[in-house]
Design a protein around this motif. Structure first.
Motif, PDB file in Angstrom:
ATOM      1  N   ARG A  15       1.003 -40.513  53.689  1.00 55.83           N
ATOM      2  CA  ARG A  15       0.961 -40.137  52.272  1.00 55.83           C
ATOM      3  C   ARG A  15      -0.349 -39.428  51.945  1.00 55.83           C
ATOM      4  NH1 ARG A  15       1.197 -44.969  49.997  1.00 55.83           N
ATOM      5  NH2 ARG A  15      -0.893 -44.949  49.136  1.00 55.83           N
ATOM      6  N   HIS A  16      -1.475 -39.968  52.436  1.00 56.58           N
ATOM      7  CA  HIS A  16      -2.783 -39.341  52.195  1.00 56.58           C
ATOM      8  C   HIS A  16      -2.892 -37.982  52.884  1.00 56.58           C
ATOM      9  CE1 HIS A  16      -4.890 -42.534  49.999  1.00 56.58           C
ATOM     10  NE2 HIS A  16      -4.185 -43.373  50.732  1.00 56.58           N
ATOM     11  N   THR A  17      -2.223 -37.825  54.018  1.00 56.53           N
ATOM     12  CA  THR A  17      -2.239 -36.549  54.731  1.00 56.53           C
ATOM     13  C   THR A  17      -1.545 -35.465  53.909  1.00 56.53           C
ATOM     14  OG1 THR A  17      -2.232 -37.734  56.846  1.00 56.53           O
ATOM     15  CG2 THR A  17      -1.606 -35.410  56.909  1.00 56.53           C
ATOM     16  N   LEU A  18      -0.471 -35.848  53.224  1.00 61.08           N
ATOM     17  CA  LEU A  18       0.284 -34.887  52.418  1.00 61.08           C
ATOM     18  C   LEU A  18      -0.336 -34.611  51.052  1.00 61.08           C
ATOM     19  CD1 LEU A  18       4.071 -35.730  52.833  1.00 61.08           C
ATOM     20  CD2 LEU A  18       2.837 -33.706  53.582  1.00 61.08           C
ATOM     21  N   ALA A  19      -1.069 -35.544  50.515  1.00 58.33           N
ATOM     22  CA  ALA A  19      -1.548 -35.468  49.131  1.00 58.33           C
ATOM     23  C   ALA A  19      -2.202 -34.139  48.755  1.00 58.33           C
ATOM     24  CB  ALA A  19      -2.480 -36.638  48.835  1.00 58.33           C
ATOM     25  N   PRO A  20      -3.063 -33.552  49.588  1.00 57.30           N
ATOM     26  CA  PRO A  20      -3.706 -32.290  49.186  1.00 57.30           C
ATOM     27  C   PRO A  20      -2.729 -31.124  49.016  1.00 57.30           C
ATOM     28  CG  PRO A  20      -4.861 -33.279  51.045  1.00 57.30           C
ATOM     29  CD  PRO A  20      -3.595 -34.048  50.861  1.00 57.30           C
ATOM     30  N   HIS A  21      -1.515 -31.258  49.546  1.00 61.98           N
ATOM     31  CA  HIS A  21      -0.524 -30.181  49.477  1.00 61.98           C
ATOM     32  C   HIS A  21       0.386 -30.287  48.254  1.00 61.98           C
ATOM     33  CE1 HIS A  21      -1.611 -28.856  53.496  1.00 61.98           C
ATOM     34  NE2 HIS A  21      -1.628 -30.132  53.834  1.00 61.98           N
ATOM     35  N   LEU A  22       0.278 -31.368  47.507  1.00 62.53           N
ATOM     36  CA  LEU A  22       1.207 -31.625  46.412  1.00 62.53           C
ATOM     37  C   LEU A  22       0.691 -31.117  45.073  1.00 62.53           C
ATOM     38  CD1 LEU A  22       2.262 -35.278  47.302  1.00 62.53           C
ATOM     39  CD2 LEU A  22       3.278 -33.113  48.076  1.00 62.53           C
ATOM     40  N   ASP A  23       1.639 -30.717  44.233  1.00 64.08           N
ATOM     41  CA  ASP A  23       1.322 -30.381  42.852  1.00 64.08           C
ATOM     42  C   ASP A  23       1.080 -31.678  42.095  1.00 64.08           C
ATOM     43  OD1 ASP A  23       1.609 -27.556  43.070  1.00 64.08           O
ATOM     44  OD2 ASP A  23       3.799 -27.780  42.977  1.00 64.08           O
ATOM     45  N   ALA A  24       0.476 -31.569  40.901  1.00 65.40           N
ATOM     46  CA  ALA A  24       0.130 -32.754  40.114  1.00 65.40           C
ATOM     47  C   ALA A  24       1.340 -33.603  39.748  1.00 65.40           C
ATOM     48  CB  ALA A  24      -0.611 -32.325  38.843  1.00 65.40           C
ATOM     49  N   MET A  55       5.486 -27.954  46.020  1.00 69.74           N
ATOM     50  CA  MET A  55       4.268 -28.108  46.808  1.00 69.74           C
ATOM     51  C   MET A  55       3.408 -26.874  46.606  1.00 69.74           C
ATOM     52  SD  MET A  55       5.186 -29.903  50.488  1.00 69.74           S
ATOM     53  CE  MET A  55       6.549 -28.845  50.907  1.00 69.74           C
ATOM     54  N   LYS A  56       2.131 -27.122  46.429  1.00 75.42           N
ATOM     55  CA  LYS A  56       1.223 -25.990  46.248  1.00 75.42           C
ATOM     56  C   LYS A  56       0.894 -25.325  47.584  1.00 75.42           C
ATOM     57  CE  LYS A  56      -2.802 -28.988  45.782  1.00 75.42           C
ATOM     58  NZ  LYS A  56      -3.806 -29.484  44.862  1.00 75.42           N
ATOM     59  N   SER A  57       1.034 -26.064  48.684  1.00 76.52           N
ATOM     60  CA  SER A  57       0.863 -25.477  50.016  1.00 76.52           C
ATOM     61  C   SER A  57       1.715 -26.258  51.009  1.00 76.52           C
ATOM     62  CB  SER A  57      -0.607 -25.494  50.444  1.00 76.52           C
ATOM     63  OG  SER A  57      -1.094 -26.817  50.549  1.00 76.52           O
ATOM     64  N   ARG A  58       2.063 -25.600  52.075  1.00 76.48           N
ATOM     65  CA  ARG A  58       2.904 -26.202  53.102  1.00 76.48           C
ATOM     66  C   ARG A  58       2.007 -26.818  54.187  1.00 76.48           C
ATOM     67  NH1 ARG A  58       8.295 -24.633  55.426  1.00 76.48           N
ATOM     68  NH2 ARG A  58       8.080 -24.959  57.667  1.00 76.48           N
ATOM     69  N   PRO A  59       2.224 -28.096  54.535  1.00 80.05           N
ATOM     70  CA  PRO A  59       1.417 -28.679  55.620  1.00 80.05           C
ATOM     71  C   PRO A  59       1.652 -27.916  56.926  1.00 80.05           C
ATOM     72  CG  PRO A  59       2.810 -30.342  54.572  1.00 80.05           C
ATOM     73  CD  PRO A  59       3.212 -29.016  54.018  1.00 80.05           C
ATOM     74  N   LYS A  60       0.626 -27.810  57.718  1.00 79.56           N
ATOM     75  CA  LYS A  60       0.727 -27.098  58.992  1.00 79.56           C
ATOM     76  C   LYS A  60       1.098 -28.072  60.111  1.00 79.56           C
ATOM     77  CE  LYS A  60      -2.593 -23.428  57.914  1.00 79.56           C
ATOM     78  NZ  LYS A  60      -1.992 -23.220  56.660  1.00 79.56           N
ATOM     79  N   ILE A  61       1.927 -27.598  61.026  1.00 80.50           N
ATOM     80  CA  ILE A  61       2.274 -28.387  62.202  1.00 80.50           C
ATOM     81  C   ILE A  61       0.973 -28.720  62.933  1.00 80.50           C
ATOM     82  CG2 ILE A  61       3.580 -28.429  64.373  1.00 80.50           C
ATOM     83  CD1 ILE A  61       5.316 -28.232  61.771  1.00 80.50           C
ATOM     84  N   GLY A  62       0.823 -29.981  63.295  1.00 72.65           N
ATOM     85  CA  GLY A  62      -0.380 -30.425  63.987  1.00 72.65           C
ATOM     86  C   GLY A  62      -1.460 -30.961  63.064  1.00 72.65           C
ATOM     87  N   GLU A  63      -1.330 -30.702  61.763  1.00 70.38           N
ATOM     88  CA  GLU A  63      -2.302 -31.251  60.807  1.00 70.38           C
ATOM     89  C   GLU A  63      -2.298 -32.773  60.918  1.00 70.38           C
ATOM     90  OE1 GLU A  63      -3.086 -31.247  55.995  1.00 70.38           O
ATOM     91  OE2 GLU A  63      -1.782 -29.712  56.872  1.00 70.38           O
ATOM     92  N   THR A  64      -3.484 -33.358  60.911  1.00 67.30           N
ATOM     93  CA  THR A  64      -3.612 -34.787  61.164  1.00 67.30           C
ATOM     94  C   THR A  64      -4.424 -35.469  60.071  1.00 67.30           C
ATOM     95  OG1 THR A  64      -3.547 -34.384  63.540  1.00 67.30           O
ATOM     96  CG2 THR A  64      -4.429 -36.491  62.843  1.00 67.30           C
ATOM     97  N   GLY A  65      -3.952 -36.653  59.702  1.00 65.74           N
ATOM     98  CA  GLY A  65      -4.689 -37.507  58.786  1.00 65.74           C
ATOM     99  C   GLY A  65      -5.028 -38.812  59.476  1.00 65.74           C
ATOM    100  N   GLU A  66      -6.123 -39.418  59.076  1.00 67.92           N
ATOM    101  CA  GLU A  66      -6.556 -40.686  59.681  1.00 67.92           C
ATOM    102  C   GLU A  66      -6.956 -41.664  58.587  1.00 67.92           C
ATOM    103  OE1 GLU A  66      -9.648 -39.855  62.499  1.00 67.92           O
ATOM    104  OE2 GLU A  66      -8.311 -38.672  63.772  1.00 67.92           O
ATOM    105  N   LEU A  67      -6.783 -42.936  58.888  1.00 67.57           N
ATOM    106  CA  LEU A  67      -7.153 -44.001  57.974  1.00 67.57           C
ATOM    107  C   LEU A  67      -7.554 -45.211  58.803  1.00 67.57           C
ATOM    108  CD1 LEU A  67      -7.113 -44.928  54.930  1.00 67.57           C
ATOM    109  CD2 LEU A  67      -4.828 -45.820  55.417  1.00 67.57           C
ATOM    110  N   SER A  68      -8.648 -45.853  58.450  1.00 67.35           N
ATOM    111  CA  SER A  68      -9.082 -47.083  59.111  1.00 67.35           C
ATOM    112  C   SER A  68      -8.994 -48.217  58.103  1.00 67.35           C
ATOM    113  CB  SER A  68     -10.518 -46.952  59.627  1.00 67.35           C
ATOM    114  OG  SER A  68     -10.567 -45.992  60.659  1.00 67.35           O
ATOM    115  N   VAL A  69      -8.356 -49.316  58.532  1.00 66.21           N
ATOM    116  CA  VAL A  69      -8.112 -50.440  57.628  1.00 66.21           C
ATOM    117  C   VAL A  69      -8.670 -51.724  58.231  1.00 66.21           C
ATOM    118  CG1 VAL A  69      -6.371 -51.740  56.360  1.00 66.21           C
ATOM    119  CG2 VAL A  69      -5.969 -49.318  56.898  1.00 66.21           C
ATOM    120  N   PRO A  70      -9.693 -52.320  57.609  1.00 69.47           N
ATOM    121  CA  PRO A  70     -10.152 -53.636  58.051  1.00 69.47           C
ATOM    122  C   PRO A  70      -9.084 -54.668  57.671  1.00 69.47           C
ATOM    123  CG  PRO A  70     -11.700 -52.641  56.477  1.00 69.47           C
ATOM    124  CD  PRO A  70     -10.480 -51.793  56.513  1.00 69.47           C
ATOM    125  N   THR A  71      -8.801 -55.597  58.557  1.00 65.03           N
ATOM    126  CA  THR A  71      -7.759 -56.583  58.270  1.00 65.03           C
ATOM    127  C   THR A  71      -8.356 -57.955  57.975  1.00 65.03           C
ATOM    128  OG1 THR A  71      -7.464 -57.176  60.600  1.00 65.03           O
ATOM    129  CG2 THR A  71      -6.127 -55.349  59.754  1.00 65.03           C
TER     130      THR A  71
END
Length: 131
Positions: free
Chosen positions: A48-57, A1-17
């Motif tokens: 998964r999207h919340t973690l993505a910015p912290h991952l290496d390629a 991982m290029k960076s460690r996610p921080k406790i409390g970091e939040t991701g959001e996603l809205s999905v039309p059904t």
């Protein structure tokens, strides 16, 4: 991982059904509501999207555990708003508090754990099983 996610970091996603998200037994008096497996998929995607910015390629995250309570139905056609909040980071394992809401109320609450994996070693493991 290029960076460690921080406790409390939040991701959001809205999905039309739509109807592809409905329970398979809708009809004959049963309203078309969004199925539990589809909501789980939305919540996993949010984490998964919340973690993505912290991952290496060469890394991705995969689901390890999910523990939810499906609290209320959502009619097909509404948008579901998902939230994933980092609760713990233990090496390559990240735990999330997850929640999904429709326009009226919380519909799902629970916990989700993901692991960060190297795509090359994961692919080798899958291929060894004949994948």
């Amino acid at each position: 991982m290029k960076s460690r996610p921080k406790i409390g970091e939040t991701g959001e996603l809205s999905v039309p059904t739509d109807m592809k998200h409905a329970v398979e037994f809708a009809g004959d008096g049963m309203p078309a509501v969004v199925s539990t497996p589809n909501i789980i998929q939305f919540l996993e995607r949010t984490a998964r999207h919340t973690l993505a910015p912290h991952l290496d390629a060469d890394e991705r995250s995969v689901g390890l555990e999910i523990d939810i309570k499906h609290l209320a139905p959502t009619p097909v056609g509404q948008t579901i708003h998902c939230t994933a909040r980092v609760m713990a980071v233990d090496g390559t394992k990240i735990s999330f508090q997850i929640e999904a809401r429709d326009a009226q109320e919380v519909i799902v609450r629970g916990l989700h754990k993901r692991a960060v994996i190297k795509t090359e070693s994961f692919t080798k493991r899958v291929n060894a099983k004949g994948g």
